[in-house]
Design a protein around this motif. Structure first.
Motif, PDB file in Angstrom:
ATOM      1  N   SER A  68       0.831  -1.205   0.000  1.00 16.43           N
ATOM      2  CA  SER A  68       0.000   0.000   0.000  1.00 16.43           C
ATOM      3  C   SER A  68       0.865   1.254   0.000  1.00 16.43           C
ATOM      4  O   SER A  68       0.610   2.202  -0.764  1.00 16.43           O
ATOM      5  N   SER A 299      -5.878   1.127  -7.857  1.00 10.81           N
ATOM      6  CA  SER A 299      -5.003   1.799  -6.897  1.00 10.81           C
ATOM      7  C   SER A 299      -3.998   2.701  -7.593  1.00 10.81           C
ATOM      8  O   SER A 299      -3.788   3.854  -7.201  1.00 10.81           O
ATOM      9  N   HIS A 379      -8.560  -0.996  -2.405  1.00 11.32           N
ATOM     10  CA  HIS A 379      -7.392  -0.625  -3.194  1.00 11.32           C
ATOM     11  C   HIS A 379      -7.448   0.845  -3.616  1.00 11.32           C
ATOM     12  O   HIS A 379      -6.420   1.528  -3.650  1.00 11.32           O
TER      13      HIS A 379
END
Length: 453
Positions: A68, A299, A379
């Motif tokens: 992330s 994302s 995401h």
């Protein structure tokens, strides 16, 4: 690398997504090969592998967290036209992954038996589980490099690079499992040890290939190796996104571990429940691999759009990906539902394990719209740096809904493994509703990196 102006067409989105779908399908093939080979070695071996796989997923939480931070920091930097900054974040990601994985491997190496006892490993699979766990610890550095290096490549939109590494891993794992696990082609059959070591070799060699390709593609360059001064400035945002994701991964994976413990504790049905969870999860995962690929694309594109200050475009991308991925995966799930018994029998020759796997698929296929929607929304928020919201959603759904219900239905009300699978379905619905509320009612894009930083 495709354009980064926040106005990607459907064709460009598909160009970013299909190599990732193939990459995840290769990873799925690795998992299916391991489960299939272990099933031929016995139901106990298959249950042991599934239990240790959950341990490995738990040990991967730092990698999932770093993913992330990697995608948010690199994609937003590229969206703001700061390529050297993005390359420094790529170095940070890879370096963090190798250091974290090596530390975990060394720390856990002397406590393998204690860890297996802690997770309530049934005595009749303890020996096989110990072999898998000892080898899985030394696959961690390679797994971390593949996970975080692959995330950096995707953020740079060099989506073919991790695909090449995944193909190599799939081929090496298949050859190792069949040749040295089952003794095909006249090779010596080492059984459990052969399957475990083939995973170690395939992962390590593929990780080395990935790093070499990242250097060749100039995702990593000598000129952009970050110094101490830059790390003091660049690390805070990376870890500000990564730390909530670490919490999400820890809660999710520990939740799965507790779910396996509950399954193992079912009176008179522990081994088949574990085997059914393992086989059913691997079959189900093929439905979610395209969704995860779409989530990764979402994302990156959301990060690019937010990096350029185009918040409306970010929302549009999320809604498009949410609609199409949910529809397509639900149609695929309908096909799995029709053939669930045959698929379960292919993965689990043992009749009792096959019945448990078929039951798993029945309930979890109905949760596909909720699961896929959660993947896309989580995401998207991670790409914008708002990783605190997926943390809250997964905490609520897993620890507030799934695990209490699994215990109440599975053991308290004596519904067996069907009660566990029902709890999974209900928890996914709660998770999806929470993330939809965040998407429409909260300012989740306010967590983006400051463009001036």
């Amino acid at each position: 690398m495709s354009r980064l102006d926040g106005t990607q067409s459907g064709k460009e989105i598909w160009a970013l997504t299909w190599p990732q779908i193939l990459m995840f399908l290769c990873q799925f093939a690795v998992g299916i090969t391991d489960v299939w080979a272990c099933g031929r070695l016995g139901a106990n071996v298959q249950a042991a592998m599934g239990l240790v796989a959950q341990c490995q997923f738990f040990l991967m939480i730092l990698a999932f967290a770093g993913t992330s931070g990697t995608i948010a920091s690199i994609s937003q930097s590229l969206g703001a036209a700061r390529a050297d900054k993005a390359r420094r974040y790529a170095w940070l990601s890879v370096g963090f992954g190798f250091a974290a994985a090596s530390g975990l491997s060394l720390a856990a190496a002397g406590f393998d038996r204690e860890i297996l006892k802690l997770i309530n490993t049934p005595p009749d699979i303890a020996e096989q589980a110990a072999v898998f766990f000892q080898v899985c610890l030394w696959t961690l550095p390679g797994q971390y490099m593949l996970t975080l290096g692959g995330a950096a490549c995707r953020a740079f939109q060099s989506v073919h690079v991790p695909l090449y590494a995944a193909v190599l891993s799939m081929v090496l794992n298949f050859l190792g499992d069949m040749a040295f696990g089952l003794g095909w082609w006249g090779m010596p059959a080492f059984g459990v040890e052969g399957v475990a070591v083939s995973s170690l070799v395939s992962v390590s060699v593929s990780a080395l290939l990935l790093v070499m390709l990242m250097l060749r593609q100039r995702i990593l360059t000598v000129e952009t190796v970050p110094g101490i001064r830059w790390l003091r400035v660049g690390c805070p945002y990376f870890f500000r996104v990564a730390l909530p994701s670490c919490g999400t991964s820890a809660l999710w994976q520990s939740g799965y571990m507790v779910l396996f413990i509950i399954a193992a504790a079912l009176p008179g049905a522990g081994v088949e429940a574990l085997g059914g969870l393992t086989a059913g999860n691997r079959i189900e995962s093929v439905l979610f691999l395209p969704a995860v690929a779409c989530g990764m694309t979402t994302s990156v594109l959301v990060g690019n759009a937010v990096g350029r200050g185009k918040h409306y475009e970010a929302r549009r991308i999320v809604l498009i990906m949410l609609f199409w991925s949910s529809v397509c995966m639900s149609l695929a799930g309908a096909a799995v539902l029709l053939w669930r018994t045959e698929l379960a029998a292919f993965m689990a020759p043992d009749v009792r394990v096959c019945a448990a796997a078929s039951c798993y698929l029945l309930y979890n296929v109905f949760s596909i719209p909720f699961s896929v929607g959660s993947i896309i929304l989580a995401h998207a928020m991670n790409g914008a740096g708002a990783s605190v919201y997926p943390l809250a959603a997964f905490s609520l759904s897993v620890w507030g809904v799934r695990l209490p219900l699994a215990w109440i239905l599975g053991i308290g009300m004596d519904c067996g493994y069907a009660g566990i699978f029902i709890s999974m379905l209900l928890s996914q619905g709660v998770q999806m509703l929470f993330l939809l509320w965040v998407f429409f009612c909260r300012d989740w894009m306010a967590y983006a990196m400051r463009r001036a930083s």
